[in-house]
Design a protein around this motif. Structure first.
Motif, mmCIF file in Angstrom:
data_model
loop_
_atom_site.group_PDB
_atom_site.id
_atom_site.type_symbol
_atom_site.label_atom_id
_atom_site.label_comp_id
_atom_site.label_asym_id
_atom_site.label_seq_id
_atom_site.Cartn_x
_atom_site.Cartn_y
_atom_site.Cartn_z
ATOM 1 N N LYS A 162 0.857 -1.172 0.000
ATOM 2 C CA LYS A 162 0.000 0.000 0.000
ATOM 3 C C LYS A 162 0.896 1.226 0.000
ATOM 4 C CE LYS A 162 -3.872 2.046 2.571
ATOM 5 N NZ LYS A 162 -4.741 1.918 3.787
ATOM 6 N N LYS A 163 0.423 2.292 -0.636
ATOM 7 C CA LYS A 163 1.195 3.524 -0.585
ATOM 8 C C LYS A 163 1.250 4.052 0.836
ATOM 9 C CE LYS A 163 0.410 5.367 -5.261
ATOM 10 N NZ LYS A 163 -0.125 6.526 -6.027
ATOM 11 N N CYS A 164 2.414 4.565 1.226
ATOM 12 C CA CYS A 164 2.530 5.282 2.493
ATOM 13 C C CYS A 164 1.467 6.382 2.518
ATOM 14 C CB CYS A 164 3.933 5.869 2.596
ATOM 15 S SG CYS A 164 4.197 7.034 3.942
ATOM 16 N N MET A 177 2.036 -4.669 3.373
ATOM 17 C CA MET A 177 0.915 -4.834 4.288
ATOM 18 C C MET A 177 0.872 -6.226 4.904
ATOM 19 S SD MET A 177 -0.202 -1.849 4.323
ATOM 20 C CE MET A 177 -1.640 -2.092 5.379
ATOM 21 N N ASP A 178 1.619 -7.163 4.352
ATOM 22 C CA ASP A 178 1.665 -8.505 4.925
ATOM 23 C C ASP A 178 2.382 -8.524 6.263
ATOM 24 O OD1 ASP A 178 0.392 -9.348 2.630
ATOM 25 O OD2 ASP A 178 2.245 -9.970 1.639
ATOM 26 N N SER A 179 3.295 -7.576 6.457
ATOM 27 C CA SER A 179 4.034 -7.509 7.717
ATOM 28 C C SER A 179 3.605 -6.319 8.579
ATOM 29 C CB SER A 179 5.543 -7.413 7.434
ATOM 30 O OG SER A 179 5.832 -6.290 6.633
ATOM 31 N N PHE A 180 2.628 -5.550 8.095
ATOM 32 C CA PHE A 180 2.160 -4.380 8.834
ATOM 33 C C PHE A 180 1.084 -4.803 9.826
ATOM 34 C CE2 PHE A 180 -0.795 -0.782 9.350
ATOM 35 C CZ PHE A 180 0.076 0.176 9.837
ATOM 36 N N ILE A 181 1.341 -4.586 11.102
ATOM 37 C CA ILE A 181 0.384 -4.939 12.146
ATOM 38 C C ILE A 181 -0.031 -3.664 12.864
ATOM 39 C CG2 ILE A 181 -0.035 -6.319 14.216
ATOM 40 C CD1 ILE A 181 2.215 -8.167 13.335
ATOM 41 N N PRO A 182 -1.200 -3.121 12.526
ATOM 42 C CA PRO A 182 -1.627 -1.866 13.162
ATOM 43 C C PRO A 182 -1.952 -2.063 14.637
ATOM 44 C CG PRO A 182 -3.395 -2.765 11.820
ATOM 45 C CD PRO A 182 -2.185 -3.620 11.560
ATOM 46 N N LYS A 183 -1.558 -1.101 15.453
ATOM 47 C CA LYS A 183 -1.880 -1.150 16.874
ATOM 48 C C LYS A 183 -3.284 -0.633 17.141
ATOM 49 C CE LYS A 183 2.972 -0.473 18.122
ATOM 50 N NZ LYS A 183 3.963 0.415 18.790
ATOM 51 N N ASP A 233 -6.994 0.948 14.761
ATOM 52 C CA ASP A 233 -7.591 1.140 13.440
ATOM 53 C C ASP A 233 -7.159 2.466 12.812
ATOM 54 O OD1 ASP A 233 -8.876 -1.274 13.684
ATOM 55 O OD2 ASP A 233 -10.759 -0.402 14.409
ATOM 56 N N SER A 234 -6.857 3.433 13.666
ATOM 57 C CA SER A 234 -6.508 4.762 13.174
ATOM 58 C C SER A 234 -5.013 4.939 12.916
ATOM 59 C CB SER A 234 -6.963 5.826 14.183
ATOM 60 O OG SER A 234 -6.333 5.611 15.441
ATOM 61 N N GLU A 235 -4.227 3.892 13.127
ATOM 62 C CA GLU A 235 -2.777 4.033 12.977
ATOM 63 C C GLU A 235 -2.403 4.338 11.531
ATOM 64 O OE1 GLU A 235 1.448 1.735 13.848
ATOM 65 O OE2 GLU A 235 -0.448 0.754 14.295
ATOM 66 N N ALA A 238 11.010 5.636 5.594
ATOM 67 C CA ALA A 238 11.536 6.978 5.817
ATOM 68 C C ALA A 238 10.614 7.828 6.676
ATOM 69 C CB ALA A 238 11.794 7.672 4.479
ATOM 70 N N CYS A 239 9.309 7.719 6.469
ATOM 71 C CA CYS A 239 8.364 8.571 7.200
ATOM 72 C C CYS A 239 8.233 8.178 8.666
ATOM 73 C CB CYS A 239 7.002 8.546 6.512
ATOM 74 S SG CYS A 239 6.991 9.459 4.941
ATOM 75 N N LYS A 240 8.637 6.968 9.024
ATOM 76 C CA LYS A 240 8.576 6.538 10.426
ATOM 77 C C LYS A 240 9.567 7.298 11.307
ATOM 78 C CE LYS A 240 6.882 1.851 9.555
ATOM 79 N NZ LYS A 240 7.240 0.405 9.525
ATOM 80 N N PHE A 241 10.503 8.003 10.696
ATOM 81 C CA PHE A 241 11.464 8.780 11.480
ATOM 82 C C PHE A 241 10.899 10.143 11.892
ATOM 83 C CE2 PHE A 241 14.207 5.746 9.337
ATOM 84 C CZ PHE A 241 15.142 5.432 10.313
#
Length: 393
Positions: free
Chosen positions: A60-62, A77-83, A85-87, A93-96
């Motif tokens: 998915k696009k950032c 998205m296969d490894s993305f685990i949202p904490k 629903d609104s995460e 790069a944007c996680k910094f």
């Protein structure tokens, strides 16, 4: 910086900043491996993207990519685990980012996009070098983070102070880097450059300089032996920093600064000498990789400019610029030769020199120290009997 290729019939070149292929309009981007810009296919049934080479993985696009076009990041998205629903769905790069500009002000968005472009290029080089590169979630104690904020109005190129807003200074503090949004405004940055009498001031340069402060803490401070050796090359960093700043802006740089320092700013304090030298090391290896990517080589001693014979740069191909085995002397020799060509090309376009700096032997030695510190090979640096002194008169 390398270029990449789309998989369409035109074999279109993709740049590090590309978000789509200009030939086939396919979405392209960079995933969390942060090593290549690639084309992505869109699956209408899922609303997700996939790579042709790995159709089983879904991307998915950032959010900053999808909503603002501020980056070209793609998130697996296969490894993305949202904490929750609104995460937010954010790329490598944007996680910094800790704080981004106020996006309710439309004029901030293109400036923020420039910030993200410079930041991603800086991060790419660091990741290729293999230095520690973690955000605050990955490493709460010593992770890296960014604030992109301002204390002035964008309407008049950041001339007017915003009411109730604290002053914003570009700088580094314990892993947290703040860059004033005004640095992304060409007018504001040019005015500051002229006012400060600087030969070179770029947004990317700011990132690399402040990251130099961060990596001084990461690579040097924690090891007494490395720190002691560093002081022999860059000076005693225990000197009072505020007093050094005051003295620099009162008296200016010493008359013979160019013999031992890469810039006048580097003379202020050993911390700034390290950060300025670090930034130039990053400039050099990124630009040389770009030259090698396009097979641009040349000699200033002959009459021909050879774009075929890649041996003249005397370095291995592509990512080898970032390897510990790369000879720093060969790298700097190549840069000194290539920078003459680079400056000459700029002059042909009526522009100022792209690299208006001289690498004296003292500066080369400091760049060598940076190189060996990055690759954890400071055992190759000789211990000096005395710190080089500079005439303060």
């Amino acid at each position: 910086m390398k270029t990449f290729k789309c998989n369409c019939k035109d074999d279109q070149i993709l740049f590090f900043e590309s978000s789509h292929c200009i030939a086939c309009q396919k979405t392209v981007g960079i995933d969390d491996e942060f090593s290549a810009v690639e084309p992505y296919e869109f699956d209408e049934s899922t609303g997700l993207y996939y790579k042709q080479s790995a159709p089983q993985s879904h991307y998915k696009k950032c959010d900053n990519n999808a909503q603002y076009g501020a980056c070209n990041g793609m998130v697996n998205m296969d490894s993305f685990i949202p904490k929750a629903d609104s995460e937010e769905v954010l790329c490598f790069a944007c996680k910094f980012n800790e704080t981004i500009p106020d996006l309710s002000i439309n004029e901030h968005i293109p400036l923020w996009t420039k910030m993200e472009t410079a930041k991603r290029r800086a991060l790419y080089t660091l990741k290729a070098l293999g230095v520690p590169l973690n955000n605050l979630v990955q490493d709460p104690q010593s992770g890296l983070s960014f604030d992109f904020i301002t204390d002035r109005s964008v309407i008049d190129h950041f001339a007017t102070k915003l009411e109730g807003q604290d002053n914003v200074f570009t700088g580094h503090d314990c892993g947290h880097i703040t860059i004033n949004l005004a640095e992304a405004d060409d007018v504001a940055r040019s005015q500051t450059k002229l006012a400060m009498g600087e030969r070179y001031r770029t947004l990317l340069g700011h990132f690399r300089h402040e990251l130099g402060h961060y990596y001084f803490d990461q690579l040097i401070v924690g090891c007494p032996k490395k720190h002691a050796l560093c002081k022999q090359y860059f000076g005693d960093d225990s000197l009072d920093y505020q007093l050094a700043i005051d003295a620099h802006y009162k008296n200016g740089a010493p008359a013979n600064w160019h013999e031992h320092f890469i810039s006048e700013y580097a003379t202020m304090h050993p911390f700034e000498d390290w950060a300025e030298t670090w930034a130039h090391y990053m400039h050099i290896i990124d630009t040389l990789e770009t030259a090698k990517n396009f097979s641009i080589t040349g000699s200033t001693t002959g009459n021909e400019f050879d774009i075929e014979d890649a041996d003249e740069l005397r370095l291995p191909q592509n990512s080898y610029y970032f390897y510990a085995q790369t000879s720093i002397d060969s790298l700097l020799d190549s840069w000194m030769e290539f920078s003459v060509i680079l400056n000459s090309l700029n002059r042909s376009m009526g522009l100022a020199d792209a690299y208006p700096f001289v690498l004296t032997q003292s500066v080369r030695t400091k760049l060598s120290f940076i190189h060996h510190a990055i690759h954890n090979r400071l055992n190759l640096m000789p211990e000096l009997n005395a710190i080089t002194t500079v005439d303060k008169d």
